[in-house]
Design a protein around this motif. Structure first.
Motif, mmCIF file in Angstrom:
data_model
loop_
_atom_site.group_PDB
_atom_site.id
_atom_site.type_symbol
_atom_site.label_atom_id
_atom_site.label_comp_id
_atom_site.label_asym_id
_atom_site.label_seq_id
_atom_site.Cartn_x
_atom_site.Cartn_y
_atom_site.Cartn_z
ATOM 1 N N VAL A 299 38.466 -13.041 50.700
ATOM 2 C CA VAL A 299 36.904 -12.518 50.163
ATOM 3 C C VAL A 299 36.188 -13.645 49.512
ATOM 4 N N ILE A 300 37.277 -14.992 49.910
ATOM 5 C CA ILE A 300 36.117 -16.014 49.968
ATOM 6 C C ILE A 300 35.595 -16.094 50.852
ATOM 7 N N ASP A 301 35.572 -15.824 52.350
ATOM 8 C CA ASP A 301 35.344 -15.738 53.764
ATOM 9 C C ASP A 301 33.469 -15.089 53.147
ATOM 10 N N VAL A 302 33.973 -13.854 52.965
ATOM 11 C CA VAL A 302 32.513 -12.838 52.879
ATOM 12 C C VAL A 302 31.558 -12.824 51.406
ATOM 13 N N ASP A 303 32.163 -13.573 51.019
ATOM 14 C CA ASP A 303 31.488 -13.529 49.875
ATOM 15 C C ASP A 303 30.985 -14.810 48.831
ATOM 16 N N LEU A 304 31.552 -15.965 49.793
ATOM 17 C CA LEU A 304 30.781 -17.696 49.763
ATOM 18 C C LEU A 304 31.146 -18.090 50.451
ATOM 19 N N ASN A 305 31.981 -17.917 52.051
ATOM 20 C CA ASN A 305 31.058 -19.111 52.893
ATOM 21 C C ASN A 305 30.365 -18.432 53.734
ATOM 22 N N ALA A 306 29.763 -16.715 54.018
ATOM 23 C CA ALA A 306 29.172 -16.117 55.012
ATOM 24 C C ALA A 306 27.454 -17.082 54.506
ATOM 25 N N GLY B 153 31.845 -17.690 41.504
ATOM 26 C CA GLY B 153 31.599 -18.565 40.752
ATOM 27 C C GLY B 153 30.733 -19.727 41.534
ATOM 28 N N GLY B 154 31.173 -19.769 42.636
ATOM 29 C CA GLY B 154 31.178 -20.866 43.314
ATOM 30 C C GLY B 154 29.918 -20.208 44.175
ATOM 31 N N LEU B 155 29.259 -19.393 44.469
ATOM 32 C CA LEU B 155 28.163 -18.734 45.221
ATOM 33 C C LEU B 155 27.401 -19.207 44.128
ATOM 34 N N LYS B 156 27.301 -19.213 42.094
ATOM 35 C CA LYS B 156 26.064 -19.208 41.558
ATOM 36 C C LYS B 156 25.977 -21.244 42.184
ATOM 37 N N MET B 157 27.002 -21.870 42.251
ATOM 38 C CA MET B 157 27.349 -23.459 42.674
ATOM 39 C C MET B 157 26.456 -23.878 44.054
#
Ligand code: NAP
Ligand code: GCO
Length: 266
Positions: free
Chosen positions: A115-122, A165-169
């Motif tokens: 999930v972190i990979d697609v929603d934040l790392n990508a 939350g990470g994507l917001k930052m």
């Protein structure tokens, strides 16, 4: 420039990730209506073909590519190809996303990472790939599709909430780092939107009644309904257009009022 012209996307090239259907498709369609050339990607050829047919049905000539946004080499290749075949990207929407609804103690570390990979790392990988072209062009718009879960938690969505939350930052950081290069990076935080991603939360019960989560969302939303992908079109056009040139690092919540509301009185 006349005020209404500031909302035009005429001559702009927009890459919307994961936009064969759902929210990405609605946003890309709105951009096309405002004059932009649309580029999108999906993981498999059959989904790209399905997307191309859906755009064609609306009279939109989109450019579709197969690319997994979690793979940096594939993304670098995609951006290079788009620059050669379509042009340098003016607008990027980091839309591709997944969710896993699993109680945290039952979730494997591998599932959390996916999930972190697609929603934040990508979004990091794709933004990194398009920013140099935007700097050269002298302007750029990056729009990250965040969530209610950029602000709120709920049972079973720990990885998704951590990622959003990470994507917001990440949004605020891209603004901080590249605002001087005339790049605006903002987020859209959709409320609960009726798409395939939320279909399991809206399934009718065996007796024909509404899913309890469906009832919960209606009660939690001052607008008293689920959002539609079309509800995101106006805000997405605004953030992609010259009309928002001094809006940077902002998350625009499009949620029918959820974040303003304490919930229905008993
Ligand atoms: P959706 O209907 O599930 O669509 C997501 C799209 O992303 C699909 O086309 C999917 O392709 C694509 N995708 C997933 N992983 C990918 C990858 N690694 N590389 C390329 N494409 C990939 O979801 P949606 O509801 O439209 O959501 C779009 C975005 O809005 C997501 O970021 C989501 O988290 C966010 N969001 C949704 C809601 C909501 O209520 N629906 C609310 C807030 C935020 P496949 O079909 O191949 O998987
Ligand atoms: C869930 C939902 C969400 C929404 C959305 C809310 O299980 O709670 O799928 O997280 O899709 O992101 O903004």
């Amino acid at each position: 420039m006349a005020l209404l012209d500031k909302f035009s996307l005429e001559g702009k090239i927009a890459l919307v990730t994961g936009a064969s259907y759902g929210i990405g498709f609605a946003i890309a369609s709105a951009y096309a209506e405002c004059g932009a050339t649309i580029v999108f990607n999906d993981i498999r050829q059959e989904l790209v073909d399905k997307g191309l047919a859906a755009y064609e049905e609306k009279g939109i000539k989109a450019h579709g590519y197969v690319c997994d946004v979690t793979d940096e080499a594939q993304v670098q290749e995609l951006v290079k190809k788009v620059e050669e075949e379509v042009g340098v990207i003016d607008i990027l929407v980091n839309n591709a996303g997944i969710i896993k609804r699993i109680p945290m103690v039952e979730m494997t570390a591998e599932q959390f990472r996916q999930v972190i990979d697609v929603d934040l790392n990508a979004p990091f990988i794709v933004s990194k790939a398009v920013i140099p072209g935007m700097i050269q062009k002298g302007h750029g718009k990056i729009i990250n599709i965040c969530s209610m879960m950029s602000e709120l938690g709920r049972e079973t969505v720990s990885a998704y909430a951590a990622a959003k939350g990470g994507l917001k930052m990440l949004t605020r950081n891209i603004c901080s780092e590249y605002g001087e290069a005339n790049i605006q990076c903002n987020g859209i935080g959709p409320g609960y939107i009726a798409t395939p991603q939320t279909a399991p939360l809206r399934e009718k019960q065996a007796d024909g009644s509404r899913h309890p989560f469906d009832q919960f969302i209606i009660a939690k939303t001052p607008a008293a309904r689920w959002g539609t992908p079309e509800d995101l079109q106006g805000p997405a056009v605004f953030l992609a257009s010259d009309a928002s040139d001094f809006v940077n690092g902002h998350i625009l919540y499009v949620d029918g009022g959820i974040l303003a509301y304490i919930g229905k009185q008993p």
